[in-house]
Design a protein around this motif. Structure first.
Motif, PDB file in Angstrom:
ATOM      1  N   ALA A 181       6.466  44.022  50.655  1.00  0.00           N
ATOM      2  CA  ALA A 181       6.086  44.178  49.256  1.00  0.00           C
ATOM      3  C   ALA A 181       7.336  44.188  48.385  1.00  0.00           C
ATOM      4  N   GLU A 182       7.207  43.615  47.221  1.00  0.00           N
ATOM      5  CA  GLU A 182       8.328  43.509  46.293  1.00  0.00           C
ATOM      6  C   GLU A 182       8.572  44.841  45.597  1.00  0.00           C
ATOM      7  N   CYS A 183       9.821  45.212  45.432  1.00  0.00           N
ATOM      8  CA  CYS A 183      10.207  46.400  44.678  1.00  0.00           C
ATOM      9  C   CYS A 183       9.994  46.077  43.193  1.00  0.00           C
ATOM     10  N   SER A 184       9.349  46.959  42.463  1.00  0.00           N
ATOM     11  CA  SER A 184       9.054  46.699  41.047  1.00  0.00           C
ATOM     12  C   SER A 184      10.342  46.634  40.230  1.00  0.00           C
ATOM     13  N   ASP A 185      10.279  45.996  39.070  1.00  0.00           N
ATOM     14  CA  ASP A 185      11.444  45.896  38.189  1.00  0.00           C
ATOM     15  C   ASP A 185      11.937  47.280  37.772  1.00  0.00           C
ATOM     16  N   LYS A 186      11.008  48.157  37.411  1.00  0.00           N
ATOM     17  CA  LYS A 186      11.370  49.503  36.956  1.00  0.00           C
ATOM     18  C   LYS A 186      12.095  50.267  38.061  1.00  0.00           C
ATOM     19  N   LYS A 187      11.550  50.219  39.268  1.00  0.00           N
ATOM     20  CA  LYS A 187      12.156  50.917  40.399  1.00  0.00           C
ATOM     21  C   LYS A 187      13.512  50.285  40.752  1.00  0.00           C
ATOM     22  N   SER A 188      13.609  48.965  40.671  1.00  0.00           N
ATOM     23  CA  SER A 188      14.870  48.266  40.952  1.00  0.00           C
ATOM     24  C   SER A 188      15.968  48.724  39.994  1.00  0.00           C
ATOM     25  N   MET A 189      15.629  48.866  38.717  1.00  0.00           N
ATOM     26  CA  MET A 189      16.610  49.317  37.726  1.00  0.00           C
ATOM     27  C   MET A 189      17.038  50.757  37.993  1.00  0.00           C
ATOM     28  N   GLU A 190      16.078  51.625  38.360  1.00  0.00           N
ATOM     29  CA  GLU A 190      16.401  53.019  38.660  1.00  0.00           C
ATOM     30  C   GLU A 190      17.332  53.129  39.862  1.00  0.00           C
ATOM     31  N   VAL A 191      17.004  52.392  40.927  1.00  0.00           N
ATOM     32  CA  VAL A 191      17.808  52.421  42.150  1.00  0.00           C
ATOM     33  C   VAL A 191      19.210  51.892  41.880  1.00  0.00           C
ATOM     34  N   ALA A 192      19.318  50.816  41.130  1.00  0.00           N
ATOM     35  CA  ALA A 192      20.619  50.228  40.820  1.00  0.00           C
ATOM     36  C   ALA A 192      21.469  51.190  39.989  1.00  0.00           C
ATOM     37  N   ASP A 193      20.870  51.860  39.013  1.00  0.00           N
ATOM     38  CA  ASP A 193      21.611  52.834  38.195  1.00  0.00           C
ATOM     39  C   ASP A 193      22.095  54.007  39.043  1.00  0.00           C
ATOM     40  N   GLU A 194      21.232  54.539  39.918  1.00  0.00           N
ATOM     41  CA  GLU A 194      21.616  55.665  40.773  1.00  0.00           C
ATOM     42  C   GLU A 194      22.763  55.268  41.702  1.00  0.00           C
ATOM     43  N   TYR A 195      22.653  54.085  42.298  1.00  0.00           N
ATOM     44  CA  TYR A 195      23.691  53.584  43.196  1.00  0.00           C
ATOM     45  C   TYR A 195      25.015  53.416  42.448  1.00  0.00           C
ATOM     46  N   SER A 196      24.972  52.835  41.273  1.00  0.00           N
ATOM     47  CA  SER A 196      26.177  52.575  40.487  1.00  0.00           C
ATOM     48  C   SER A 196      26.827  53.861  40.005  1.00  0.00           C
ATOM     49  N   MET A 231      30.700  54.847  41.129  1.00  0.00           N
ATOM     50  CA  MET A 231      31.780  54.955  40.145  1.00  0.00           C
ATOM     51  C   MET A 231      32.044  56.381  39.661  1.00  0.00           C
ATOM     52  N   ASN A 232      31.259  57.359  40.124  1.00  0.00           N
ATOM     53  CA  ASN A 232      31.367  58.739  39.640  1.00  0.00           C
ATOM     54  C   ASN A 232      31.311  58.772  38.116  1.00  0.00           C
ATOM     55  N   GLY A 233      30.325  58.091  37.562  1.00  0.00           N
ATOM     56  CA  GLY A 233      30.189  57.997  36.114  1.00  0.00           C
ATOM     57  C   GLY A 233      28.762  58.251  35.677  1.00  0.00           C
ATOM     58  N   GLU A 234      28.475  57.821  34.462  1.00  0.00           N
ATOM     59  CA  GLU A 234      27.132  57.996  33.892  1.00  0.00           C
ATOM     60  C   GLU A 234      26.679  56.697  33.235  1.00  0.00           C
ATOM     61  N   VAL A 235      25.374  56.530  33.159  1.00  0.00           N
ATOM     62  CA  VAL A 235      24.792  55.327  32.555  1.00  0.00           C
ATOM     63  C   VAL A 235      24.949  55.422  31.040  1.00  0.00           C
ATOM     64  N   PHE A 236      25.476  54.362  30.402  1.00  0.00           N
ATOM     65  CA  PHE A 236      25.558  54.362  28.943  1.00  0.00           C
ATOM     66  C   PHE A 236      24.594  53.355  28.324  1.00  0.00           C
ATOM     67  N   LYS A 237      23.984  52.506  29.164  1.00  0.00           N
ATOM     68  CA  LYS A 237      23.007  51.533  28.701  1.00  0.00           C
ATOM     69  C   LYS A 237      22.055  51.270  29.858  1.00  0.00           C
ATOM     70  N   ARG A 238      20.786  51.091  29.551  1.00  0.00           N
ATOM     71  CA  ARG A 238      19.773  50.884  30.579  1.00  0.00           C
ATOM     72  C   ARG A 238      20.047  49.617  31.395  1.00  0.00           C
ATOM     73  N   ASN A 274      13.655  44.311  48.986  1.00  0.00           N
ATOM     74  CA  ASN A 274      12.229  44.645  48.881  1.00  0.00           C
ATOM     75  C   ASN A 274      11.977  46.117  49.155  1.00  0.00           C
ATOM     76  N   ASP A 275      12.860  46.742  49.950  1.00  0.00           N
ATOM     77  CA  ASP A 275      12.725  48.162  50.288  1.00  0.00           C
ATOM     78  C   ASP A 275      13.362  49.055  49.232  1.00  0.00           C
ATOM     79  N   CYS A 276      13.748  48.487  48.114  1.00  0.00           N
ATOM     80  CA  CYS A 276      14.397  49.203  47.006  1.00  0.00           C
ATOM     81  C   CYS A 276      15.722  49.840  47.441  1.00  0.00           C
TER      82      CYS A 276
END
Length: 82
Positions: free
Chosen positions: A8-23, A27-34, A68-70
């Motif tokens: 099953a495909e990972c949803s766009d919303k979940k993909s963005m959340e996972v990518a932000d958490e990983y990043s 980088m030991n930083g914080e998200v400044f833009k979605r 696909n596993d997010c």
């Protein structure tokens, strides 16, 4: 002809959340833009996602590939800029 089954495909919303958490962790930083989904790879349905992170005084763009596993894996990052 054989067929290849993908999970099953990972949803766009979940993909963005996972990518932000990983990043953020990378980088030991914080998200400044979605985060933003840039591309969906066919037929595997993996997604290329850009995350925007502020670490210290510098701003970075981290490009990840989300499966696909997010699960996110870094492709590349930009040089930090002010």
């Amino acid at each position: 002809m054989g067929s290849t089954a993908y999970g099953a495909e990972c949803s766009d919303k979940k993909s963005m959340e996972v990518a932000d958490e990983y990043s953020q962790a990378l980088m030991n930083g914080e998200v400044f833009k979605r985060a933003k989904v840039l591309k969906r790879h066919h037929p595997s349905k993996r997604k290329e996602v850009a995350s925007y992170i502020k670490a210290g005084d510098l701003y970075y763009t981290i490009y990840t590939l989300v499966s696909n596993d997010c699960v996110a894996h870094m492709i590349k990052r930009t040089k930090g800029r002010y």
